[in-house]
Design a protein around this motif. Sequence first.
Motif, PDB file in Angstrom:
ATOM      1  N   SER A  83       0.971  -1.556  -0.313  1.00 25.71           N
ATOM      2  CA  SER A  83       0.739  -0.028   0.106  1.00 25.71           C
ATOM      3  C   SER A  83       0.699   1.729  -0.093  1.00 25.71           C
ATOM      4  O   SER A  83       0.495   2.069  -0.657  1.00 25.71           O
ATOM      5  CB  SER A  83      -0.583   0.215   1.019  1.00 25.71           C
ATOM      6  OG  SER A  83      -1.813  -1.127   1.643  1.00 25.71           O
ATOM      7  N   ASP A 125     -14.104  19.092   0.408  1.00 24.52           N
ATOM      8  CA  ASP A 125     -13.485  18.509   1.678  1.00 24.52           C
ATOM      9  C   ASP A 125     -13.463  17.120   1.693  1.00 24.52           C
ATOM     10  O   ASP A 125     -12.786  16.556   1.835  1.00 24.52           O
ATOM     11  CB  ASP A 125     -14.648  18.891   2.626  1.00 24.52           C
ATOM     12  CG  ASP A 125     -14.734  20.446   2.778  1.00 24.52           C
ATOM     13  OD1 ASP A 125     -13.752  20.910   2.275  1.00 24.52           O
ATOM     14  OD2 ASP A 125     -15.109  21.038   3.807  1.00 24.52           O
ATOM     15  N   ARG A 128     -10.698  16.818  -0.885  1.00 24.04           N
ATOM     16  CA  ARG A 128      -9.408  17.153  -0.800  1.00 24.04           C
ATOM     17  C   ARG A 128      -8.224  16.582   0.167  1.00 24.04           C
ATOM     18  O   ARG A 128      -8.617  15.994   0.999  1.00 24.04           O
ATOM     19  CB  ARG A 128      -9.310  18.765  -0.067  1.00 24.04           C
ATOM     20  CG  ARG A 128      -8.316  19.670  -1.110  1.00 24.04           C
ATOM     21  CD  ARG A 128      -9.135  21.099  -0.774  1.00 24.04           C
ATOM     22  NE  ARG A 128      -9.694  21.110   0.579  1.00 24.04           N
ATOM     23  CZ  ARG A 128     -11.121  21.765   0.208  1.00 24.04           C
ATOM     24  NH1 ARG A 128     -11.818  21.940  -0.358  1.00 24.04           N
ATOM     25  NH2 ARG A 128     -11.198  22.057   1.895  1.00 24.04           N
ATOM     26  N   ASP A 129      -7.006  17.095  -0.128  1.00 25.98           N
ATOM     27  CA  ASP A 129      -5.921  16.008   0.560  1.00 25.98           C
ATOM     28  C   ASP A 129      -6.139  14.774   0.820  1.00 25.98           C
ATOM     29  O   ASP A 129      -5.833  14.410   2.372  1.00 25.98           O
ATOM     30  CB  ASP A 129      -5.937  16.899   2.349  1.00 25.98           C
ATOM     31  CG  ASP A 129      -4.874  18.687   1.528  1.00 25.98           C
ATOM     32  OD1 ASP A 129      -4.612  18.750   0.915  1.00 25.98           O
ATOM     33  OD2 ASP A 129      -5.749  19.533   1.952  1.00 25.98           O
ATOM     34  N   VAL A 130      -6.742  14.365  -0.082  1.00 22.69           N
ATOM     35  CA  VAL A 130      -7.268  12.836   0.767  1.00 22.69           C
ATOM     36  C   VAL A 130      -5.739  11.552  -0.151  1.00 22.69           C
ATOM     37  O   VAL A 130      -5.980  11.803  -1.608  1.00 22.69           O
ATOM     38  CB  VAL A 130      -8.246  12.301   0.366  1.00 22.69           C
ATOM     39  CG1 VAL A 130      -8.576  10.656   1.247  1.00 22.69           C
ATOM     40  CG2 VAL A 130      -9.325  13.111   2.024  1.00 22.69           C
ATOM     41  N   ASP A 131      -5.377  11.090   0.210  1.00 23.29           N
ATOM     42  CA  ASP A 131      -4.226   9.981  -0.236  1.00 23.29           C
ATOM     43  C   ASP A 131      -4.706   8.743  -0.716  1.00 23.29           C
ATOM     44  O   ASP A 131      -5.165   8.100  -0.258  1.00 23.29           O
ATOM     45  CB  ASP A 131      -3.186   9.449   0.601  1.00 23.29           C
ATOM     46  CG  ASP A 131      -2.538  10.721   0.602  1.00 23.29           C
ATOM     47  OD1 ASP A 131      -2.412  11.648   0.150  1.00 23.29           O
ATOM     48  OD2 ASP A 131      -1.746  10.418   1.314  1.00 23.29           O
ATOM     49  N   ARG A 134      -3.848   4.881  -1.298  1.00 25.70           N
ATOM     50  CA  ARG A 134      -2.678   5.331   0.073  1.00 25.70           C
ATOM     51  C   ARG A 134      -1.798   6.019  -1.345  1.00 25.70           C
ATOM     52  O   ARG A 134      -0.536   5.798  -1.076  1.00 25.70           O
ATOM     53  CB  ARG A 134      -2.300   4.313   0.663  1.00 25.70           C
ATOM     54  CG  ARG A 134      -2.819   3.363   1.009  1.00 25.70           C
ATOM     55  CD  ARG A 134      -3.398   4.258   2.143  1.00 25.70           C
ATOM     56  NE  ARG A 134      -1.937   4.359   3.106  1.00 25.70           N
ATOM     57  CZ  ARG A 134      -1.610   3.430   4.160  1.00 25.70           C
ATOM     58  NH1 ARG A 134      -2.309   1.490   4.522  1.00 25.70           N
ATOM     59  NH2 ARG A 134      -0.286   3.163   4.531  1.00 25.70           N
ATOM     60  N   MET A 307      -9.797  -0.300   4.562  1.00 27.46           N
ATOM     61  CA  MET A 307      -9.639   0.823   5.656  1.00 27.46           C
ATOM     62  C   MET A 307      -8.641   1.015   5.610  1.00 27.46           C
ATOM     63  O   MET A 307      -7.107   1.821   5.898  1.00 27.46           O
ATOM     64  CB  MET A 307      -9.948   0.134   7.115  1.00 27.46           C
ATOM     65  CG  MET A 307      -9.267   0.374   8.824  1.00 27.46           C
ATOM     66  SD  MET A 307     -10.044  -0.488  10.066  1.00 27.46           S
ATOM     67  CE  MET A 307     -10.578  -1.927   9.144  1.00 27.46           C
ATOM     68  N   TYR A 308      -7.285  -0.226   5.158  1.00 28.77           N
ATOM     69  CA  TYR A 308      -6.372   0.041   5.127  1.00 28.77           C
ATOM     70  C   TYR A 308      -5.049   0.734   3.670  1.00 28.77           C
ATOM     71  O   TYR A 308      -4.386   0.225   3.336  1.00 28.77           O
ATOM     72  CB  TYR A 308      -5.250  -1.214   5.984  1.00 28.77           C
ATOM     73  CG  TYR A 308      -5.843  -1.236   6.594  1.00 28.77           C
ATOM     74  CD1 TYR A 308      -5.083  -0.395   7.540  1.00 28.77           C
ATOM     75  CD2 TYR A 308      -6.202  -2.420   7.591  1.00 28.77           C
ATOM     76  CE1 TYR A 308      -5.442  -0.581   9.067  1.00 28.77           C
ATOM     77  CE2 TYR A 308      -6.316  -2.238   9.031  1.00 28.77           C
ATOM     78  CZ  TYR A 308      -5.957  -2.171   9.776  1.00 28.77           C
ATOM     79  OH  TYR A 308      -6.167  -2.132  11.015  1.00 28.77           O
ATOM     80  N   GLU A 311      -9.720   4.193   1.440  1.00 29.64           N
ATOM     81  CA  GLU A 311     -10.844   4.887   0.509  1.00 29.64           C
ATOM     82  C   GLU A 311     -11.830   4.929   2.089  1.00 29.64           C
ATOM     83  O   GLU A 311     -12.429   3.624   2.427  1.00 29.64           O
ATOM     84  CB  GLU A 311     -11.285   2.992   0.826  1.00 29.64           C
ATOM     85  CG  GLU A 311     -11.049   2.289  -0.638  1.00 29.64           C
ATOM     86  CD  GLU A 311     -10.784   3.343  -2.387  1.00 29.64           C
ATOM     87  OE1 GLU A 311     -11.484   4.234  -2.022  1.00 29.64           O
ATOM     88  OE2 GLU A 311     -10.705   2.078  -2.889  1.00 29.64           O
ATOM     89  N   PRO A 312     -11.881   6.258   2.136  1.00 30.43           N
ATOM     90  CA  PRO A 312     -12.752   6.435   3.602  1.00 30.43           C
ATOM     91  C   PRO A 312     -14.091   6.452   3.962  1.00 30.43           C
ATOM     92  O   PRO A 312     -14.804   6.252   4.233  1.00 30.43           O
ATOM     93  CB  PRO A 312     -11.920   8.274   3.524  1.00 30.43           C
ATOM     94  CG  PRO A 312     -11.370   8.386   2.515  1.00 30.43           C
ATOM     95  CD  PRO A 312     -11.196   7.439   1.916  1.00 30.43           C
ATOM     96  N   HIS A 313     -14.153   6.517   2.828  1.00 31.29           N
ATOM     97  CA  HIS A 313     -16.629   6.452   1.997  1.00 31.29           C
ATOM     98  C   HIS A 313     -16.552   5.175   2.113  1.00 31.29           C
ATOM     99  O   HIS A 313     -17.487   5.096   1.453  1.00 31.29           O
ATOM    100  CB  HIS A 313     -16.270   7.862   1.634  1.00 31.29           C
ATOM    101  CG  HIS A 313     -15.870   8.911   1.773  1.00 31.29           C
ATOM    102  ND1 HIS A 313     -16.094   9.742   2.723  1.00 31.29           N
ATOM    103  CD2 HIS A 313     -14.777   9.735   0.785  1.00 31.29           C
ATOM    104  CE1 HIS A 313     -15.116  10.660   2.097  1.00 31.29           C
ATOM    105  NE2 HIS A 313     -14.271  10.396   1.251  1.00 31.29           N
TER     106      HIS A 313
END
Lengths: 359, 91
Positions: A83, A125, A128-131, A134, A307-308, A311-313
């Motif tokens: 990752s 929001d 933005r700034d989300v990797d 990863r 989670m790892y 993939e926050p959403h």
Amino acid sequence: MAFEHLQLKQRGRAEIDFMLSTFLGSSTVRESAEQAVQSAIEELAGSIEALPENLDERNSQLESFLYNVRSFRVQQLLGEWYSRNHGAAAVRAFEEVQAKLQIELDQLSSGKTTLETFPDFQAPDYWRDVDFHRTEGGWDGHPYMGFVHGEIVHRKMVDSLFPGGIFKQRRQVAALAKQDHYDNILDMGCSTGHFTKALAETYPNASITGTDLSLKTLEHAQRVGNAHGYSWRLLQRAAEDTKLAHDCFDLVTSYILLHEMPASAIAAVFAESFRVLKPGGEILMSDVSRYTDLNKLEQWRADRGAMYGGEPHWRASASLDLSKIAKDAGFIKVNAGGVQGAKYPYVVQAIKPHEVGNR
Amino acid sequence: MSKTPQSFNKPGRPTLEDTDIAGVGAAVLTLTRELWILNDRVQVLEAVLAEKGIEVQQEIENYQPSEEMQARLNEQSQALVEKVLAAMQSD
């Protein structure tokens, strides 16, 4: 086009190959870790169905068993190493060949496929700034991130693990639309244009518009469009707020986009697609498997992957009933499910009624 | 529990524990040995070729393996990963 048959230099080629070998060469570890998962289920719950309902609780229980097993810990190390490193390895491989490619990259930035940016554009929001995945710096984290992701991560890494799979899948999904011909197609979240290309191949007479938040992926979509002589109109706009005219498309699509967005934005995407469709027009939205279609073990695997895996959403998105969201947006004849018996991708098709209000 | 989307950038996944350290040490040594054998071989190869008046550095840089060679490389690379992982899991 040369970039689609990219020849890497020795170091980059060997590094990418090695990244793949960490997966292909770890089957013994993965089998042993999988046995541990089965033992954990047996010992903790007795059956998959008896695992805790709550996903966090389920994960916590399983982890309390599994982190006592060395093969599971080693598998986590491999997953984390991949990752963290796959994006950087692809960037390094690209930078070794960039000078050789530069003329072609520059040439493909102009042509019949156009790219429009807007001074008032602001990325939401949740993006933005989300990797995502990863990928360090996110989708705009490198001047050529679209190329790196589309041509190296997708073609040389993902497609090597699942040969022919990801491009074939795009063509299969594109062919699911109900008509043989469309005049105007909108591809929401078109990214590097690989699904857009599948649409163009399937509906060669259609005018195609694509939107995305990432300028770097759009720049690569423009190269893909120009490399094949397409006349796409690409816009840096959010799928949920395209600012395009009402009633102007007869097909609106999105390919594996929705899980990258929170629930409120997904509802807004369906509302926006309804707004821009002509009466009688249709949507073809594909995304990841619904958690309701997975058993508790499959849910746990997908959820840990999210989670790892940057993939926050995913969890919130995969838990949504997309049929209901489509109906709430006003669509009729809503049809949703996996393709050819598979749970992935999950595809939602629906029609905008000729008389709005007639739901 | 409320997480920001950005907190997924560095999710802090637990991996190895203190009890794994002996395995990690063995894996590092195994890897170093394999790396050295390869390094030695490349230097010998270049020296042998140079003695015969053949300049290969640029050709190596741009070399594209045939399908057969690529399959052989993949097999050997995966075997290397297996060796390192086996060492990592040893006591």
